[in-house]
Design a protein around this motif. Structure first.
Motif, PDB file in Angstrom:
ATOM      1  N   ARG A  43       4.272   0.278  -2.298  1.00  0.00           N
ATOM      2  CA  ARG A  43       3.032  -0.111  -2.957  1.00  0.00           C
ATOM      3  C   ARG A  43       2.628   1.021  -3.876  1.00  0.00           C
ATOM      4  NH1 ARG A  43      -0.781  -3.065   1.409  1.00  0.00           N
ATOM      5  NH2 ARG A  43      -1.717  -3.837  -0.507  1.00  0.00           N
ATOM      6  N   SER A  76       4.813  -9.492  -6.203  1.00  0.00           N
ATOM      7  CA  SER A  76       3.473  -9.881  -5.749  1.00  0.00           C
ATOM      8  C   SER A  76       3.605 -10.778  -4.539  1.00  0.00           C
ATOM      9  CB  SER A  76       2.732 -10.645  -6.852  1.00  0.00           C
ATOM     10  OG  SER A  76       2.564  -9.825  -7.976  1.00  0.00           O
ATOM     11  N   GLU A  79      -1.036 -12.790  -0.234  1.00  0.00           N
ATOM     12  CA  GLU A  79      -1.661 -12.405   1.018  1.00  0.00           C
ATOM     13  C   GLU A  79      -3.126 -12.116   0.760  1.00  0.00           C
ATOM     14  OE1 GLU A  79       0.456  -8.944   2.321  1.00  0.00           O
ATOM     15  OE2 GLU A  79       2.285 -10.062   2.764  1.00  0.00           O
ATOM     16  N   ALA A  80      -3.887 -11.994   1.826  1.00  0.00           N
ATOM     17  CA  ALA A  80      -5.284 -11.615   1.682  1.00  0.00           C
ATOM     18  C   ALA A  80      -5.463 -10.275   2.387  1.00  0.00           C
ATOM     19  CB  ALA A  80      -6.188 -12.665   2.295  1.00  0.00           C
ATOM     20  N   PRO A  81      -5.771  -9.212   1.688  1.00  0.00           N
ATOM     21  CA  PRO A  81      -5.868  -9.099   0.229  1.00  0.00           C
ATOM     22  C   PRO A  81      -4.479  -9.146  -0.413  1.00  0.00           C
ATOM     23  CG  PRO A  81      -6.120  -6.941   1.228  1.00  0.00           C
ATOM     24  CD  PRO A  81      -6.018  -7.932   2.361  1.00  0.00           C
ATOM     25  N   PRO A  82      -4.437  -9.446  -1.709  1.00  0.00           N
ATOM     26  CA  PRO A  82      -3.144  -9.533  -2.401  1.00  0.00           C
ATOM     27  C   PRO A  82      -2.391  -8.204  -2.303  1.00  0.00           C
ATOM     28  CG  PRO A  82      -4.897 -10.345  -3.797  1.00  0.00           C
ATOM     29  CD  PRO A  82      -5.546  -9.734  -2.602  1.00  0.00           C
ATOM     30  N   ARG A  83      -1.097  -8.306  -2.205  1.00  0.00           N
ATOM     31  CA  ARG A  83      -0.250  -7.110  -2.096  1.00  0.00           C
ATOM     32  C   ARG A  83       0.761  -7.128  -3.220  1.00  0.00           C
ATOM     33  NH1 ARG A  83       4.649  -5.580   1.099  1.00  0.00           N
ATOM     34  NH2 ARG A  83       4.764  -7.739   1.768  1.00  0.00           N
TER      35      ARG A  83
END
Length: 126
Positions: A43, A76, A79-83
């Motif tokens: 990330r 991308s 997911e919550a939050p986006p990853r």
């Protein structure tokens, strides 16, 4: 100086494929980002922390160049939050395993000589 297309050059040395390759080393942070990604997908925040000393702007620009050149990919995840993470592409892996590794081996063998030459030159012009 004109070249034929058999050696990878178009008409002039400036148009040579070698220049395409050397351009991959012209941006200070690009090889560093590639080396960091050689450990596996990361990330953005982890990548910046692992590199150390790189500004957010410089990291953004390096990642953008590397994606455009096909050496890294941006993944991308819904997911919550986006990853979002970044990873070497197969082409990027060949670059890391090939020219970057060769340069690293060269600098390990000849780094002291290079440093000494730089010091001699600085002393001569001081």
């Amino acid at each position: 100086m004109s070249r034929n297309s058999d050696d990878g050059c178009v008409d002039l040395v400036a148009d040579c494929r070698l220049r395409m390759g050397t351009d991959l080393f012209t941006h200070v942070w690009d090889p560093v980002v590639l080396a960091a990604l050689a450990a596996g997908p990361q990330r953005r925040r982890a990548l910046r922390a692992n590199i150390g000393g790189i500004s957010d702007k410089a990291l953004t620009e390096a990642l953008h160049r590397l994606v455009i050149n096909g050496l890294t990919e941006r993944r991308s995840y819904a997911e919550a939050p986006p990853r979002v993470d970044y990873a070497l592409t197969p082409l990027g892996q060949t670059f890391a395993d090939g020219p970057m590794r060769a340069l690293a081996e060269w600098i390990i063998r000849h780094g002291d000589e290079l440093f000494e030459a730089q010091e001699r030159t600085r002393s001569a012009y001081a």
